[in-house]
Write an enzyme that holds these catalytic residues in place. Structure first.
Site, PDB file in Angstrom:
ATOM      1  N   LYS A  90       0.857  -1.192   0.000  1.00 27.22           N
ATOM      2  CA  LYS A  90       0.000   0.000   0.000  1.00 27.22           C
ATOM      3  C   LYS A  90       0.893   1.241   0.000  1.00 27.22           C
ATOM      4  O   LYS A  90       1.796   1.369   0.837  1.00 27.22           O
ATOM      5  CB  LYS A  90      -0.882  -0.028   1.250  1.00 27.22           C
ATOM      6  CG  LYS A  90      -2.237   0.612   1.085  1.00 27.22           C
ATOM      7  CD  LYS A  90      -3.060   0.352   2.335  1.00 27.22           C
ATOM      8  CE  LYS A  90      -4.459   0.861   2.246  1.00 27.22           C
ATOM      9  NZ  LYS A  90      -5.142   0.780   3.539  1.00 27.22           N
TER      10      LYS A  90
HETATM   11  O1  G3P Z   1      -8.872   1.658   4.330  1.00 28.31           O
HETATM   12  C1  G3P Z   1      -8.698   2.954   4.836  1.00 28.31           C
HETATM   13  C2  G3P Z   1      -9.629   3.146   5.960  1.00 28.31           C
HETATM   14  O2  G3P Z   1      -9.250   2.345   7.012  1.00 28.31           O
HETATM   15  C3  G3P Z   1      -9.782   4.526   6.465  1.00 28.31           C
HETATM   16  O3  G3P Z   1     -10.956   4.525   7.204  1.00 28.31           O
HETATM   17  O4  G3P Z   1     -12.572   5.318   8.835  1.00 28.31           O
HETATM   18  O5  G3P Z   1     -10.117   5.832   9.110  1.00 28.31           O
HETATM   19  O6  G3P Z   1     -11.447   6.955   7.344  1.00 28.31           O
HETATM   20  P1  G3P Z   1     -11.283   5.730   8.171  1.00 28.31           P
END
Ligand code: G3P
Length: 219
Positions: A83
């Protein structure tokens, strides 16, 4: 549509993988920090639990560093997907890693032009962050639609749209309707997809009626 689990919690992944509904896993530095565990050991354990791709994120920000970390992460297991953040340097690192045959998930995508660049750089996945766009008052789902249109206009771009930053069940349904190839989903949202009050009510009625018959299927 494929479902990835968005977590670095090995116990959670083990439980969810056994349902047969999980096609892969995504992690990021914040999720590793949340787990309180060693990155390499955690990725190794996750890769042993699924045959699907497991995204492990580089933490260097220069091209050379990202490529070196990506190669190191790929040595952990065959199903590691590197990633890389969507920066100018990240795009060059994506190009170099892809040329070497390493699958790359380009993350932190917030615009259609960024997604176009990631596809040209050779990314296997582009990760638009729906929830974080919604947080700013923008419409994250529109971005999924824009990327779908652009990628479909150019069949030579075979990057898959991986809807990320999914916060609730509506995000999953709308991503599917917009044609995202993959959604990476927290375990609690994935479980919530199965819930419906009419299912619970209907099952309670079936069970009560069944009990009144005094029968048992297995005896
Ligand atoms: O895959 C990326 C994701 O984990 C981000 O999620 O909820 O931290 O915006 P969030």
């Amino acid at each position: 549509m494929q479902f990835f689990l968005d977590t670095a919690n090995v116990d959670e992944i083990r439980t969810m993988v056994s349902t047969g509904l999980v096609d892969g896993v995504t992690t990021n530095p914040s999720l590793i920090a949340q787990s309180g565990r060693d990155l390499v050991q955690t990725i190794k354990e996750i890769c042993a639990l699924t045959n699907g791709p497991v995204s492990a994120e580089v933490t260097a920000t220069d091209v050379k560093g990202m490529v070196a970390e990506g190669e190191y992460l790929r040595d952990i297991a065959d199903n590691v997907c590197v990633k890389v953040p969507l920066t100018w340097e990240g795009l060059e690192a994506t190009h170099r890693l892809s040329e070497q045959g390493h699958p790359v998930n380009v993350t932190l995508c917030f615009s259609a032009n960024q997604a176009l660049l990631a596809a040209k750089a050779g990314a296997v996945y582009i990760s638009p962050f729906i929830g974080r766009l919604d947080d700013t008052g923008a419409n994250g789902m529109e971005l999924i639609g824009e990327i779908r249109t652009i990628y479909d206009n150019y069949p030579e771009l075979d990057t898959q749209i991986l809807a990320a930053s999914i916060r609730h069940v509506l995000h999953v349904k709308e991503s599917a309707m917009m044609g995202a190839d993959v959604a990476t989903i927290p375990a609690k949202v994935l479980k919530a997809l199965a819930q419906h009050p009419l299912t619970d009510k209907g099952l309670a009625a079936f069970m009560a009626d069944w009990k009144s018959t005094g029968q048992s299927i297995l005896s």
